[in-house]
Design a protein around this motif. Structure first.
Motif, PDB file in Angstrom:
ATOM      1  N   SER A   1      -6.652   5.347   0.638  1.00  0.00           N
ATOM      2  CA  SER A   1      -6.565   4.696  -0.741  1.00  0.00           C
ATOM      3  C   SER A   1      -7.244   5.557  -1.993  1.00  0.00           C
ATOM      4  CB  SER A   1      -7.589   3.448  -0.849  1.00  0.00           C
ATOM      5  OG  SER A   1      -6.646   2.455  -0.182  1.00  0.00           O
ATOM      6  N   HIS A   2      -8.391   6.200  -1.484  1.00  0.00           N
ATOM      7  CA  HIS A   2      -9.228   6.917  -2.643  1.00  0.00           C
ATOM      8  C   HIS A   2      -8.246   7.949  -3.105  1.00  0.00           C
ATOM      9  CE1 HIS A   2      -9.819   8.451   1.868  1.00  0.00           C
ATOM     10  NE2 HIS A   2      -9.481   9.578   1.311  1.00  0.00           N
TER      11      HIS A   2
ATOM     12  N   TYR B   1      -5.225   8.089  -3.411  1.00  0.00           N
ATOM     13  CA  TYR B   1      -4.075   7.375  -4.097  1.00  0.00           C
ATOM     14  C   TYR B   1      -4.305   6.717  -5.470  1.00  0.00           C
ATOM     15  CZ  TYR B   1      -0.569   8.266  -0.555  1.00  0.00           C
ATOM     16  OH  TYR B   1       0.297   8.868   0.266  1.00  0.00           O
ATOM     17  N   HIS B   2      -5.901   6.644  -5.464  1.00  0.00           N
ATOM     18  CA  HIS B   2      -6.540   6.207  -6.861  1.00  0.00           C
ATOM     19  C   HIS B   2      -6.598   7.399  -7.561  1.00  0.00           C
ATOM     20  CE1 HIS B   2      -7.790   2.009  -6.193  1.00  0.00           C
ATOM     21  NE2 HIS B   2      -8.137   2.295  -5.187  1.00  0.00           N
TER      22      HIS B   2
ATOM     23  N   GLN C   1      -0.255  -4.562  -8.693  1.00  0.00           N
ATOM     24  CA  GLN C   1      -0.672  -3.383  -7.824  1.00  0.00           C
ATOM     25  C   GLN C   1      -2.135  -3.005  -8.520  1.00  0.00           C
ATOM     26  OE1 GLN C   1       1.925   0.051  -7.577  1.00  0.00           O
ATOM     27  NE2 GLN C   1       3.736  -1.234  -7.758  1.00  0.00           N
ATOM     28  N   GLU C   2      -2.590  -3.354  -9.545  1.00  0.00           N
ATOM     29  CA  GLU C   2      -3.905  -3.113  -9.964  1.00  0.00           C
ATOM     30  C   GLU C   2      -4.614  -4.339 -10.340  1.00  0.00           C
ATOM     31  OE1 GLU C   2      -6.510  -0.047 -10.342  1.00  0.00           O
ATOM     32  OE2 GLU C   2      -4.496   0.432 -10.128  1.00  0.00           O
TER      33      GLU C   2
ATOM     34  N   ASP D   1      -8.910   1.053   4.028  1.00  0.00           N
ATOM     35  CA  ASP D   1      -8.655   0.219   2.803  1.00  0.00           C
ATOM     36  C   ASP D   1      -6.958   0.142   2.800  1.00  0.00           C
ATOM     37  OD1 ASP D   1      -9.589  -1.255   0.339  1.00  0.00           O
ATOM     38  OD2 ASP D   1      -8.261   0.094  -0.475  1.00  0.00           O
ATOM     39  N   MET D   2      -6.570   1.157   2.851  1.00  0.00           N
ATOM     40  CA  MET D   2      -5.015   1.370   2.821  1.00  0.00           C
ATOM     41  C   MET D   2      -4.138   0.150   3.733  1.00  0.00           C
ATOM     42  SD  MET D   2      -2.962   4.790   2.035  1.00  0.00           S
ATOM     43  CE  MET D   2      -1.054   4.623   1.938  1.00  0.00           C
TER      44      MET D   2
ATOM     45  N   THR E   1      -0.818   1.564  -3.846  1.00  0.00           N
ATOM     46  CA  THR E   1       0.126   1.793  -2.754  1.00  0.00           C
ATOM     47  C   THR E   1       0.926   0.800  -2.256  1.00  0.00           C
ATOM     48  OG1 THR E   1      -1.742   1.279  -0.977  1.00  0.00           O
ATOM     49  CG2 THR E   1      -1.498   3.793  -2.085  1.00  0.00           C
TER      50      THR E   1
ATOM     51  N   PRO F   1      -5.453  -1.109  -3.916  1.00  0.00           N
ATOM     52  CA  PRO F   1      -5.098   0.315  -4.132  1.00  0.00           C
ATOM     53  C   PRO F   1      -3.803   0.404  -4.807  1.00  0.00           C
ATOM     54  CG  PRO F   1      -4.763  -0.316  -1.888  1.00  0.00           C
ATOM     55  CD  PRO F   1      -5.496  -1.524  -2.586  1.00  0.00           C
TER      56      PRO F   1
ATOM     57  N   LYS G   1      -5.275  -3.644   3.104  1.00  0.00           N
ATOM     58  CA  LYS G   1      -4.615  -4.210   2.036  1.00  0.00           C
ATOM     59  C   LYS G   1      -2.944  -4.271   2.235  1.00  0.00           C
ATOM     60  CE  LYS G   1      -8.213  -4.587  -0.455  1.00  0.00           C
ATOM     61  NZ  LYS G   1      -9.365  -3.790   0.239  1.00  0.00           N
TER      62      LYS G   1
ATOM     63  N   GLY H   1       1.408   5.290  -5.233  1.00  0.00           N
ATOM     64  CA  GLY H   1       0.451   5.523  -6.046  1.00  0.00           C
ATOM     65  C   GLY H   1       0.543   5.883  -7.397  1.00  0.00           C
TER      66      GLY H   1
END
Length: 563
Positions: free
Chosen positions: A405-406, A408-409, A369-370, A487-488, A559, A557, A491, A255
């Motif tokens: 994921s939340h 790591y954002h 990654q983004e 999510d994590m 990650t 995410p 993905k 992250g």
């Protein structure tokens, strides 16, 4: 003479425990009743795991937390919370029952000895001390051992199993003092730190969650500013150093952001590690060419020192705060010898990383990654959510990140204005634990403002504790990022195996409806403006509030660097 349970509860009350978290059962009824007799609020959790997490958050703010569960499944349900507390180094007292010591060996319902479900043995690997009090006369020595293990040294959870008939057994009363946490000895190797620092051309101060645990915020800031050291944090170290500080390069690891990555890519000759064991979450994509030439590692114990990086390592053992205070005392004397300190703080973290002013955004886009903003995508993204949280939340608010994921954002994008205002575990990573930690912390410190950052997957696991928050008066603000999936994992599977089996909820969670059913005030937000209004309203309310942020399910995410 007093009963065992009376002596036990008197100690907890004397040690500053005003709340005990748990779910009642026959084997622990004496404990529940005596807590009330001693003026201790027995907080009815909705699940024993939730009780354990709540005790963990309470311990973080009070120095000791207590969770009580009945025999058999009551105890096994708390084991995950004990594992989380052990990795998080939270001093939590786990208490479990057993039907009857005198009847042990006969067929018993919810047997918690080796004839049934041996809770003492099961707790041993997730606590620092686990024992069964088989007769009242041993309570004093076992209680002393347990509390010393919990609150001194490396700290962590402990467990005592006390059968029903032992709880009610009369004993001679006694009084144990609460162990004082000694600052610890100063390492004899500190004099070897200055030559390494003074000779470094591209140093990096790398902070982990041990800075949170030792409370060494001012010390690491003074060290960074005194030597002009750029600072990066591990995911679990997020919040140990303000991201708005000119020396901050943001987070590195899972992250992590482009500034820290670029700085390390361009070479580090001295890595000063404080409070992290350098796990695969902290160094997920470090290449051999990027290894530092030398490492200085501050840690309480040597278990993982030198195990992650094949570089000469100077180990400074002991409390980080104590050793840094001693180090800082010597800084002025060392500077007086004619050896110049490092350059003063730089103008911006991007400049120190070797990036041009707008290079950070470009690096994100190129890394894959983004995801770049898409005009056809839903209005609200996780990245935008973090920006709005950083904008609207007051500096005194403390965010506790759940696992997904939340968070790591948040590790990448959430601005930290005050050291100690963001807490996140990236190692044991039990989903939903932050829900309980936030409740326990709020009850331990009701004048503070706590915000739980969690996701729909975490809420599916431990969301019933929202009801505990409402009923106990824990006025936490829960921000739930909802994208209808785990999510994590979703993905990660898509990127690495090309399939996403078992990661999408066929019927997504209606977070607002669920929260309202639990008695919470709830908002659903699909745009940035709606989120701003909801946060502003929540901050003005003195009640448990849940804010559902409907975020883009296709947003990537930060990650994917870990294989």
């Amino acid at each position: 003479m007093k009963r065992v349970v009376t002596v036990l509860m008197e100690h907890f009350k004397r040690w500053g425990v005003d709340h005990i978290f748990g779910v009642p059962g026959k084997a622990v009824v004496p404990l529940v009743l005596e807590a009330g007799n001693q003026g201790i609020d027995y907080v009815l959790a909705r699940h024993e795991a939730g009780a354990g997490y709540e005790a963990g958050g309470y311990a973080w703010r009070r120095g000791l937390g207590v969770a009580a569960g009945t025999s058999g499944p009551g105890g096994t349900n708390m084991i995950t919370a004990a594992g989380q507390a052990k990795v998080f180094h939270q001093p939590v007292f786990f208490l479990t029952g057993h039907p009857s010591m005198k009847e042990t060996g006969k067929p018993l319902g919810q047997d918690s000895t080796f004839f049934g479900t041996d809770l003492v043995q099961m707790f041993q690997s997730v606590t620092l001390f686990s024992a069964r009090v088989e007769r009242g006369e041993v309570l004093k020595s076992y209680l002393a051992h347990a509390v010393e293990k919990a609150v001194t040294g490396r700290r962590g959870p402990v467990h005592l199993a006390i059968p029903y008939d032992v709880l009610t057994e009369p004993i001679e009363p006694f009084e144990l003092p609460f162990p004082e946490r000694e600052p610890g000895t100063v390492s004899s190797r500190l004099d070897r730190v200055f030559p390494l620092l003074s000779g470094a051309q591209r140093p990096l101060l790398f902070l982990g969650k041990g800075v949170h645990l030792s409370g060494a915020y001012e010390e690491v800031r003074a060290l960074a500013e005194g030597w002009g050291l750029p600072v990066a944090t591990t995911p679990g170290g997020k919040g140990t150093f303000p991201t708005v500080h000119p020396l901050s390069l943001g987070s590195y690891g899972l992250g992590g952001g482009p500034e820290a990555e670029e700085y390390i890519r361009n070479g580090v000759d001295l890595l000063i590690v404080i409070g992290t064991s350098l796990s695969d979450m902290s160094l997920p994509a470090l290449k051999p060419a990027e290894y530092p030439r030398h490492v200085i590692q501050f840690d309480v114990e040597p278990a993982f020192v030198g195990k992650s990086l094949p570089a000469p390592t100077l180990f400074i053992q002991g409390c980080a705060k104590t050793n840094l205070q001693a180090l800082l005392k010597e800084m002025r004397a060392f500077a007086g010898t004619g050896v110049a300190l490092a350059a003063a703080a730089i103008d911006s973290p991007a400049e120190h990383a070797g990036l041009q002013p707008a290079a950070g955004e470009a690096a994100l886009a190129e890394s894959g990654q983004e995801k770049a903003p898409d005009a056809d995508a839903p209005a609200l993204t996780a990245r935008e959510t973090m920006g709005i949280l950083g904008e609207v939340l007051p500096e005194e608010a403390t965010v506790i990140g759940d696992d997904g994921s939340h968070s790591y954002h948040a590790v990448r994008h959430l601005a930290v204005k005050r050291a100690g205002s963001f807490l996140f575990d990236d190692v044991f990573a039990s989903m939903g634990h932050a829900i309980g930690y936030s409740i326990g912390a709020q009850l331990a410190s009701p004048k503070e403002r706590f915000v739980c950052l969690t996701g729909d997957g975490c809420l599916f696991m431990n969301g019933s504790e929202l009801s505990t928050a409402v009923n106990s008066g824990a006025n936490v603000i829960f921000v739930v990022l909802n994208n209808g999936r785990l999510d994590m994992v979703n993905k990660g599977m898509r990127a690495h195996v090309g399939r996403t089996d078992g990661t999408v909820f066929e019927i997504p969670l209606n977070v607002k409806g669920y929260a309202e059913a639990m008695g919470c005030r709830a908002f659903r937000c699909g745009t940035g403006d709606e989120l701003r209004r909801a946060l502003t309203a929540a901050l003005a309310l003195e009640e448990t509030v849940v804010i559902e942020a409907m975020v883009d399910p296709e947003e990537l995410p930060p990650t994917l660097a870990r294989g």
